[in-house]
Design a protein around this motif. Structure first.
Motif, PDB file in Angstrom:
ATOM      1  N   SER A  10     -14.194 -29.966  96.457  1.00 51.11           N
ATOM      2  CA  SER A  10     -14.777 -29.051  97.426  1.00 51.11           C
ATOM      3  C   SER A  10     -14.462 -27.608  97.041  1.00 51.11           C
ATOM      4  O   SER A  10     -13.513 -27.329  96.305  1.00 51.11           O
ATOM      5  CB  SER A  10     -14.259 -29.347  98.835  1.00 51.11           C
ATOM      6  N   LEU A  11     -15.316 -26.717  97.573  1.00 47.09           N
ATOM      7  CA  LEU A  11     -15.195 -25.296  97.285  1.00 47.09           C
ATOM      8  C   LEU A  11     -15.731 -24.520  98.478  1.00 47.09           C
ATOM      9  O   LEU A  11     -16.799 -24.860  98.996  1.00 47.09           O
ATOM     10  CB  LEU A  11     -16.009 -24.951  96.031  1.00 47.09           C
ATOM     11  N   SER A  12     -14.992 -23.513  98.915  1.00 48.95           N
ATOM     12  CA  SER A  12     -15.460 -22.644 100.007  1.00 48.95           C
ATOM     13  C   SER A  12     -15.600 -21.223  99.492  1.00 48.95           C
ATOM     14  O   SER A  12     -14.713 -20.714  98.805  1.00 48.95           O
ATOM     15  CB  SER A  12     -14.469 -22.666 101.171  1.00 48.95           C
ATOM     16  N   SER A  19     -20.566 -18.203  93.841  1.00 46.36           N
ATOM     17  CA  SER A  19     -20.035 -19.569  93.810  1.00 46.36           C
ATOM     18  C   SER A  19     -20.062 -20.039  92.369  1.00 46.36           C
ATOM     19  O   SER A  19     -21.088 -19.889  91.686  1.00 46.36           O
ATOM     20  CB  SER A  19     -20.883 -20.510  94.654  1.00 46.36           C
ATOM     21  N   LEU A  21     -19.389 -23.475  90.218  1.00 48.49           N
ATOM     22  CA  LEU A  21     -19.107 -24.916  90.213  1.00 48.49           C
ATOM     23  C   LEU A  21     -18.954 -25.364  88.771  1.00 48.49           C
ATOM     24  O   LEU A  21     -19.772 -25.009  87.917  1.00 48.49           O
ATOM     25  CB  LEU A  21     -20.237 -25.676  90.902  1.00 48.49           C
ATOM     26  N   LYS A  37     -28.654 -30.621  93.812  1.00 52.51           N
ATOM     27  CA  LYS A  37     -28.101 -30.232  95.102  1.00 52.51           C
ATOM     28  C   LYS A  37     -28.469 -31.310  96.100  1.00 52.51           C
ATOM     29  O   LYS A  37     -29.600 -31.796  96.097  1.00 52.51           O
ATOM     30  CB  LYS A  37     -28.741 -28.900  95.497  1.00 52.51           C
ATOM     31  N   SER A  80     -24.244 -16.093  97.135  1.00 54.69           N
ATOM     32  CA  SER A  80     -24.216 -17.360  97.875  1.00 54.69           C
ATOM     33  C   SER A  80     -24.745 -17.149  99.293  1.00 54.69           C
ATOM     34  O   SER A  80     -24.503 -16.121  99.917  1.00 54.69           O
ATOM     35  CB  SER A  80     -22.787 -17.909  97.943  1.00 54.69           C
ATOM     36  N   SER A  85     -24.901 -24.433 101.195  1.00 55.57           N
ATOM     37  CA  SER A  85     -23.870 -25.416 101.528  1.00 55.57           C
ATOM     38  C   SER A  85     -24.433 -26.824 101.348  1.00 55.57           C
ATOM     39  O   SER A  85     -25.393 -27.223 102.021  1.00 55.57           O
ATOM     40  CB  SER A  85     -23.394 -25.228 102.979  1.00 55.57           C
ATOM     41  N   TYR A  88     -23.041 -30.621  95.192  1.00 54.96           N
ATOM     42  CA  TYR A  88     -23.681 -30.335  93.911  1.00 54.96           C
ATOM     43  C   TYR A  88     -23.200 -31.349  92.864  1.00 54.96           C
ATOM     44  O   TYR A  88     -22.006 -31.536  92.664  1.00 54.96           O
ATOM     45  CB  TYR A  88     -23.359 -28.917  93.448  1.00 54.96           C
ATOM     46  N   THR A 106     -19.359 -31.881  93.875  1.00 56.83           N
ATOM     47  CA  THR A 106     -18.507 -30.871  94.510  1.00 56.83           C
ATOM     48  C   THR A 106     -19.194 -30.406  95.780  1.00 56.83           C
ATOM     49  O   THR A 106     -20.362 -30.011  95.746  1.00 56.83           O
ATOM     50  CB  THR A 106     -18.277 -29.652  93.587  1.00 56.83           C
ATOM     51  N   LEU A 108     -19.891 -27.741  98.342  1.00 62.63           N
ATOM     52  CA  LEU A 108     -19.811 -26.290  98.496  1.00 62.63           C
ATOM     53  C   LEU A 108     -20.059 -25.916  99.951  1.00 62.63           C
ATOM     54  O   LEU A 108     -21.035 -26.374 100.553  1.00 62.63           O
ATOM     55  CB  LEU A 108     -20.857 -25.605  97.605  1.00 62.63           C
TER      56      LEU A 108
END
Lengths: 112, 111
Positions: A10-12, A19, A21, A37, A80, A85, A88, A106, A108
């Motif tokens: 995960s990524l915020s 962003s 990835l 996506k 972004s 969201s 991905y 991941t 996002l």
């Protein structure tokens, strides 16, 4: 043995920021790479691809970079947006291969 | 333009019951067709692919089977479902060397 890895589950990211990835692969025969996506309860949607003869491909806010020597590719999203969201997936295929190998994805989250 | 249809969108089945999921593609000929499964929190696992009518390749040993009775129709089946068959099933098509294009998937829950 995972041939395609996405080590960040995960990524915020804040809205408006970049962003990034990441995706790593182990099979040196892979020569075509894609990013998908996926929203919940929907199928993955193709975003952008890159072949091994290039090291960069750009489509609007999305850019994919390929580093063949490091067996690494990354997807940059700039800027972004909350609608980005999603999960991905990175995928790869060899020239002689029939099928794509997908990474685990991941998630996002773009925060407003 | 090409479209892909999967149905049903959701399905709840008891353990031991049979399964039939259908996928059809429109607007293209002789596509490669694929069945994937996404288990909860996991990536996409390729189950079967087909390069033509009646030609099925299986990627992993399992409780499922696939058939391609027509050029643009791909069916995923099971005679007796197991709890471990729960997941999100995706059909995809591809023509040539481009990307795969996915349907919207079927959420299968086994009770």
């Amino acid at each position: 043995d995972q041939q395609v890895k996405q080590n960040s589950p995960s990524l915020s990211v804040q809205e408006g920021r970049i962003s990034i990835l990441n995706c790593d692969y182990t099979n040196s025969m892979f020569d075509y790479f894609l990013w998908y996506k996926k929203y919940p309860a929907e199928g993955p949607t193709f975003l952008i691809s890159i072949s091994s003869i290039k090291d960069k491909n750009e489509d609007g806010r999305f850019t994919v970079f390929l580093n063949k020597s490091a067996k690494h590719l990354s997807l940059h999203i700039v800027p972004s947006q909350p609608g980005d969201s999603a999960v991905y997936f990175c995928a790869a295929r060899s020239f002689y291969g029939q099928n794509f190998v997908f990474g685990p994805g991941t998630r996002l989250s773009v925060l407003p | 333009s090409q479209t892909i249809h999967q149905w049903p969108a959701t399905l709840v089945q008891p353990v031991g019951s049979p399964l039939s999921l259908e996928c059809t593609v429109e607007g293209t000929s002789n596509p490669n067709l694929y069945w994937y499964r996404q288990a909860a929190g996991r990536g996409l696992q390729l189950l079967f692919y087909s390069v033509g009518i009646g030609q099925i390749s299986s990627e992993v040993p399992q409780n499922l089977s696939a058939s391609r009775p027509q050029d643009r129709q791909f069916i995923l089946s099971s005679k007796k479902l197991l709890l471990s068959d729960s997941g999100f099933y995706l059909c995809a098509w591809r023509v040539g060397v481009g990307p795969q294009h996915f349907g919207d998937g079927t959420r299968l829950s086994i009770l």
